[in-house]
Design a protein around this motif. Structure first.
Motif, PDB file in Angstrom:
ATOM      1  N   GLY A  23       0.783  -1.221   0.000  1.00 10.44           N
ATOM      2  CA  GLY A  23       0.000   0.000   0.000  1.00 10.44           C
ATOM      3  C   GLY A  23       0.816   1.272   0.000  1.00 10.44           C
ATOM      4  O   GLY A  23       0.264   2.359  -0.172  1.00 10.44           O
ATOM      5  N   THR A  24       2.128   1.170   0.174  1.00 14.28           N
ATOM      6  CA  THR A  24       2.945   2.380   0.239  1.00 14.28           C
ATOM      7  C   THR A  24       3.087   3.052  -1.117  1.00 14.28           C
ATOM      8  O   THR A  24       3.536   4.193  -1.195  1.00 14.28           O
ATOM      9  N   ASP A  25       2.693   2.354  -2.202  1.00 18.82           N
ATOM     10  CA  ASP A  25       2.799   2.929  -3.542  1.00 18.82           C
ATOM     11  C   ASP A  25       1.524   3.644  -3.976  1.00 18.82           C
ATOM     12  O   ASP A  25       1.446   4.161  -5.083  1.00 18.82           O
ATOM     13  N   LEU A  26       0.511   3.701  -3.123  1.00 20.07           N
ATOM     14  CA  LEU A  26      -0.760   4.308  -3.507  1.00 20.07           C
ATOM     15  C   LEU A  26      -0.616   5.813  -3.719  1.00 20.07           C
ATOM     16  O   LEU A  26       0.034   6.495  -2.920  1.00 20.07           O
ATOM     17  N   ASN A  27      -1.259   6.322  -4.792  1.00 19.36           N
ATOM     18  CA  ASN A  27      -1.243   7.761  -5.020  1.00 19.36           C
ATOM     19  C   ASN A  27      -2.353   8.420  -4.193  1.00 19.36           C
ATOM     20  O   ASN A  27      -3.163   7.725  -3.557  1.00 19.36           O
ATOM     21  N   PRO A  28      -2.429   9.761  -4.162  1.00 18.75           N
ATOM     22  CA  PRO A  28      -3.431  10.425  -3.309  1.00 18.75           C
ATOM     23  C   PRO A  28      -4.869  10.008  -3.593  1.00 18.75           C
ATOM     24  O   PRO A  28      -5.659   9.818  -2.665  1.00 18.75           O
ATOM     25  N   ALA A  36     -11.794   5.837   2.365  1.00 18.90           N
ATOM     26  CA  ALA A  36     -13.253   5.921   2.388  1.00 18.90           C
ATOM     27  C   ALA A  36     -13.877   4.542   2.493  1.00 18.90           C
ATOM     28  O   ALA A  36     -14.836   4.326   3.241  1.00 18.90           O
ATOM     29  N   ALA A  37     -13.340   3.571   1.744  1.00 15.04           N
ATOM     30  CA  ALA A  37     -13.881   2.216   1.774  1.00 15.04           C
ATOM     31  C   ALA A  37     -13.724   1.575   3.148  1.00 15.04           C
ATOM     32  O   ALA A  37     -14.571   0.807   3.590  1.00 15.04           O
ATOM     33  N   LEU A  38     -12.639   1.917   3.838  1.00 16.54           N
ATOM     34  CA  LEU A  38     -12.383   1.346   5.164  1.00 16.54           C
ATOM     35  C   LEU A  38     -13.030   2.161   6.272  1.00 16.54           C
ATOM     36  O   LEU A  38     -13.002   1.757   7.443  1.00 16.54           O
ATOM     37  N   GLY A  39     -13.588   3.326   5.923  1.00 20.17           N
ATOM     38  CA  GLY A  39     -14.240   4.152   6.917  1.00 20.17           C
ATOM     39  C   GLY A  39     -13.295   4.847   7.869  1.00 20.17           C
ATOM     40  O   GLY A  39     -13.622   5.086   9.029  1.00 20.17           O
ATOM     41  N   VAL A  40     -12.082   5.183   7.386  1.00 16.35           N
ATOM     42  CA  VAL A  40     -11.102   5.879   8.225  1.00 16.35           C
ATOM     43  C   VAL A  40     -10.717   7.189   7.557  1.00 16.35           C
ATOM     44  O   VAL A  40     -10.925   7.387   6.358  1.00 16.35           O
ATOM     45  N   PRO A  46       2.181  -0.159   6.756  1.00 18.92           N
ATOM     46  CA  PRO A  46       1.685  -0.971   5.635  1.00 18.92           C
ATOM     47  C   PRO A  46       0.303  -1.532   5.906  1.00 18.92           C
ATOM     48  O   PRO A  46      -0.120  -1.651   7.052  1.00 18.92           O
ATOM     49  N   LEU A  47      -0.389  -1.870   4.806  1.00 17.49           N
ATOM     50  CA  LEU A  47      -1.749  -2.360   4.906  1.00 17.49           C
ATOM     51  C   LEU A  47      -1.802  -3.736   5.541  1.00 17.49           C
ATOM     52  O   LEU A  47      -0.885  -4.549   5.386  1.00 17.49           O
ATOM     53  N   PRO A  53      -7.067  -6.494  -1.324  1.00 17.91           N
ATOM     54  CA  PRO A  53      -8.016  -6.494  -2.445  1.00 17.91           C
ATOM     55  C   PRO A  53      -8.723  -5.150  -2.612  1.00 17.91           C
ATOM     56  O   PRO A  53      -9.013  -4.724  -3.724  1.00 17.91           O
ATOM     57  N   LEU A  54      -9.009  -4.470  -1.499  1.00 16.53           N
ATOM     58  CA  LEU A  54      -9.649  -3.165  -1.594  1.00 16.53           C
ATOM     59  C   LEU A  54      -8.706  -2.130  -2.190  1.00 16.53           C
ATOM     60  O   LEU A  54      -9.131  -1.212  -2.895  1.00 16.53           O
ATOM     61  N   ALA A  55      -7.402  -2.283  -1.914  1.00 19.89           N
ATOM     62  CA  ALA A  55      -6.429  -1.375  -2.518  1.00 19.89           C
ATOM     63  C   ALA A  55      -6.419  -1.541  -4.035  1.00 19.89           C
ATOM     64  O   ALA A  55      -6.304  -0.564  -4.783  1.00 19.89           O
ATOM     65  N   ASP A  56      -6.564  -2.782  -4.501  1.00 18.43           N
ATOM     66  CA  ASP A  56      -6.625  -3.021  -5.943  1.00 18.43           C
ATOM     67  C   ASP A  56      -7.847  -2.342  -6.552  1.00 18.43           C
ATOM     68  O   ASP A  56      -7.791  -1.766  -7.639  1.00 18.43           O
ATOM     69  N   ILE A  57      -8.985  -2.415  -5.838  1.00 13.56           N
ATOM     70  CA  ILE A  57     -10.194  -1.762  -6.332  1.00 13.56           C
ATOM     71  C   ILE A  57      -9.990  -0.250  -6.385  1.00 13.56           C
ATOM     72  O   ILE A  57     -10.382   0.419  -7.340  1.00 13.56           O
TER      73      ILE A  57
END
Length: 311
Positions: A23-28, A36-40, A46-47, A53-57
């Protein structure tokens, strides 16, 4: 729009596949979608592997939101239509609703009838939340507020809130050591096992106890521990016996055409359809239980389960 058929890697802006990693490669854009999907409000990296799977979505949604894959313009600028929000596995406006609203927020003022339902939902009436969800225009503030049980949580409102005017029960009424009611010996046994930390027993209570009963509520709240994912909290110790012989391909009951349609979409991995079926299916019916088990699969948040099944 289909957002479920994802792999474990997705293209970046240059079209090159990249690994999901931790998850460290995720852009803004991707971080905002995943949060938002995780409600935080802020991701913890790291994730947890269960969230990959949610990061892929999130990556695929942001890739789709960018009209020109080679553009340097910020992603996530396209507004999803109401129908897309309803059909996507993770409709952003609905998933983010608990972070956007509070129970005491004033109604929008656009419709007096819906405003009254809004206020009753905020005051803790599950039936008002469910009615508002049914009556609201898809994509509206009314729908998002109702979907989140008045800015509380994205859960079947009758389970989360009950109706105090009708003797309903809340999660806070229980703790793992709360003694079983003593009314039904078999359910008392599952109650005690759920309280002792068996996610399998908690799921069995959800699907076999009378709808809206203390037994069912104790199971859904993981013995008073959480209204999120009991198996993630306690560990998955197997499917409940009530799911034995059941299949997502089972034919709908046939008692209601609208509910039958939701049943088929829920079985075909539509998380919003499962959510609506849980809301509008008669308490204790196979409609409701099919929805609460994500199509006879597991008692768990359906959007997350379907994301995992798609990988």
């Amino acid at each position: 729009m289909t957002l479920l058929a994802l792999g474990c890697s997705s293209p970046d802006a240059s079209g090159t596949a990249r690994d999901a990693g931790d998850g460290t490669d995720l852009n803004p854009c991707e971080r905002a979608r995943l949060a938002a999907a995780l409600g935080v409000t802020e991701l913890s990296l790291p994730l947890d592997p269960i969230d990959e799977p949610l990061a892929d979505i999130a990556r695929d949604i942001c890739a789709l939101d960018s009209s020109d894959p080679g553009s340097t313009a910020p992603a996530d600028t396209r507004v999803l239509s109401p129908s897309e929000q309803r059909d996507a596995a993770l409709p952003a406006d609905l998933v983010r609703a608990p972070a956007l609203f509070n129970p005491d927020d004033p109604p929008p003022g656009a419709d007096p009838v819906l405003d009254e339902l809004w206020e009753s939902c905020g005051a803790g009436s599950a039936s008002a939340c469910n009615a508002l969800l049914y009556e609201a225009t898809p994509g509206s503030e009314y729908e998002a507020y109702a979907f989140s049980c008045g800015g509380r949580e994205n859960l079947h409102c009758s389970v989360l809130l009950g109706d105090r005017s009708e003797g309903g029960l809340l999660a806070v009424d229980f703790e793992p050591q709360t003694p079983a009611p003593g009314n039904i010996a078999e359910l008392d046994g599952w109650w005690e096992a759920c309280g002792d930390g068996s996610s399998r027993a908690c799921a069995q209570l959800v699907l076999s106890a009378p709808g809206g009963s203390a037994y069912a509520t104790f199971g859904w709240t993981c013995g008073g521990r959480t209204t999120l994912d009991c198996a993630s909290l306690l560990g998955d110790d197997g499917p409940p016996p009530v799911l034995s012989g059941r299949s997502a391909n089972d034919e709908p009951p046939g008692a209601d055409e609208y509910l039958d349609g939701l049943w088929e979409r829920c079985g075909a991995l539509s998380a919003p359809a499962c959510r609506d079926l849980a809301t509008f299916g008669p308490p204790g019916s196979d409609y409701e239980r099919f929805a609460l088990s994500c199509g006879w699969r597991a008692v768990t948040p359906c959007a997350r389960l379907f994301a995992q099944l798609a990988t």
